[in-house]
Design an enzyme around this catalytic site. Structure first.
Site, PDB file in Angstrom:
ATOM      1  N   GLU A  34       0.848  -1.166  -0.129  1.00  9.42           N
ATOM      2  CA  GLU A  34      -0.123  -0.119  -0.101  1.00  9.42           C
ATOM      3  C   GLU A  34       0.950   1.178   0.040  1.00  9.42           C
ATOM      4  O   GLU A  34       0.573   2.068  -0.662  1.00  9.42           O
ATOM      5  CB  GLU A  34      -0.938  -0.036   1.141  1.00  9.42           C
ATOM      6  CG  GLU A  34      -1.640  -1.152   1.365  1.00  9.42           C
ATOM      7  CD  GLU A  34      -3.023  -1.150   0.378  1.00  9.42           C
ATOM      8  OE1 GLU A  34      -3.036  -0.036  -0.391  1.00  9.42           O
ATOM      9  OE2 GLU A  34      -3.522  -2.055   0.068  1.00  9.42           O
ATOM     10  N   ASN A  46       1.291   3.879  -2.888  1.00  9.34           N
ATOM     11  CA  ASN A  46       1.049   5.351  -3.037  1.00  9.34           C
ATOM     12  C   ASN A  46       2.188   6.335  -3.302  1.00  9.34           C
ATOM     13  O   ASN A  46       1.937   7.394  -3.952  1.00  9.34           O
ATOM     14  CB  ASN A  46       0.637   5.861  -1.226  1.00  9.34           C
ATOM     15  CG  ASN A  46      -0.495   5.457  -1.017  1.00  9.34           C
ATOM     16  OD1 ASN A  46      -1.249   5.468  -1.630  1.00  9.34           O
ATOM     17  ND2 ASN A  46      -0.828   5.364   0.587  1.00  9.34           N
ATOM     18  N   ARG A 106      -9.103   3.643  -7.805  1.00 10.33           N
ATOM     19  CA  ARG A 106      -8.457   3.398  -6.415  1.00 10.33           C
ATOM     20  C   ARG A 106      -9.578   3.428  -5.534  1.00 10.33           C
ATOM     21  O   ARG A 106     -10.462   4.231  -5.446  1.00 10.33           O
ATOM     22  CB  ARG A 106      -7.471   4.750  -6.183  1.00 10.33           C
ATOM     23  CG  ARG A 106      -6.433   5.025  -7.073  1.00 10.33           C
ATOM     24  CD  ARG A 106      -5.697   3.658  -7.435  1.00 10.33           C
ATOM     25  NE  ARG A 106      -5.046   3.190  -6.434  1.00 10.33           N
ATOM     26  CZ  ARG A 106      -4.396   1.899  -6.388  1.00 10.33           C
ATOM     27  NH1 ARG A 106      -4.267   1.132  -7.379  1.00 10.33           N
ATOM     28  NH2 ARG A 106      -4.115   1.290  -5.425  1.00 10.33           N
TER      29      ARG A 106
END
Lengths: 105, 159
Positions: free
Chosen positions: B50, B54, B108
């Site tokens: 994650e 990002n 997303r």
């Protein structure tokens, strides 16, 4: 990715054979959308038997396909969901809108 | 201070999406020395994935940059620091909100920080607009029943 289409039941099975992350979803999304629009199935099943990892990119991918399939009047479900995938699907609320089934229908 | 840490590693790589798997597998391999359970290892991999995603999508917005990961092991705690020198986050509180995403057009889910927070014990975000973002995550590995070495090895090699 393996695609199977049962014409009698209008059932499209999309079996994913890789880890589902941001890198992988683009390709999965493109292929899945192509097959969905080509067969216009009544039911679509994502088979996660060979998926050992999924992050939140997978949630976006599954929800995106759910929207497309619903729009075309079909139903989506998921099978062979491993524990770590289930954890993420449950946390994000996806398992409340897209049913997870025990085994092959 | 430095000798307080039992172990440490540093990793730098380009912000290419095919490095996401490399990053999470490498951190998991380093974390394996704490004898985590399969579930703990899976949580770490997901949180790293994650954070790195990002950096790529939001920090560098798909342009090329360097992502840096520093992982420290202190007693039975793993501390993972993931940083970029990208565009930074304007509103960290907003970014932390479940289902909030600045890029809904990219499908997303907006669950990145929520997943990091629930899979790790502590998540700290520092960001300066125009300079970059640093996410620091901590997780204590519970010293319960240890997995057999064989099982751990298989998990690392095949997941």
């Amino acid at each position: 990715m393996n695609i199977e289409y049962d014409n009698k039941d209008k059932l499209l099975t999309i079996k994913i054979n890789e880890e589902i992350d941001h890198h992988a979803v683009e390709k999965i999304r493109r292929r899945a959308d192509y097959e969905i629009q080509r067969y216009m199935p009544k039911r679509v099943v994502f088979d996660f038997n060979n998926v050992s990892f999924m992050d939140s990119s997978g949630i976006g991918m599954v929800v995106g396909r759910y929207k497309l399939i619903s729009m075309l009047g079909g139903e989506l479900s998921m099978i062979n969901v491993k524990e770590n995938l289930y954890k993420i699907l449950k946390m994000s609320g996806v398992s409340n809108i897209i049913p997870i089934k025990e085994a092959k229908i | 201070m430095k000798d307080l840490y039992e172990n440490e590693m540093k990793l730098e790589f380009l912000s290419k999406s095919n490095n996401e798997a490399f990053a999470r597998i490498t951190v998991a391999a380093f974390a394996a020395q704490l004898d985590p359970t399969i579930e703990e290892l899976s949580d770490i991999k997901t949180a790293v994935s994650e954070a790195v995603t990002n950096c790529i999508i939001h920090g560098y917005e798909d342009s090329e940059g360097i992502i840096k990961i520093i992982t420290k092991i202190y007693h039975n705690t793993i501390i993972i620091e993931i940083s970029d020198t990208g565009k930074g986050i304007e509103n960290i509180d907003k970014a932390r909100e479940p289902l909030y995403t600045s890029k809904p057009n990219l499908e997303r889910s907006g669950m990145g920080f929520t997943i990091m927070e629930s899979f790790m014990d502590e998540v700290n975000i520092e960001s300066i607009v125009g300079l970059g973002t640093k996410v620091t995550m901590k997780k204590k590995i519970k010293l319960l029943k240890k997995e057999s070495e064989e099982e751990l090895k298989n998990n690392l090699l095949f997941t």
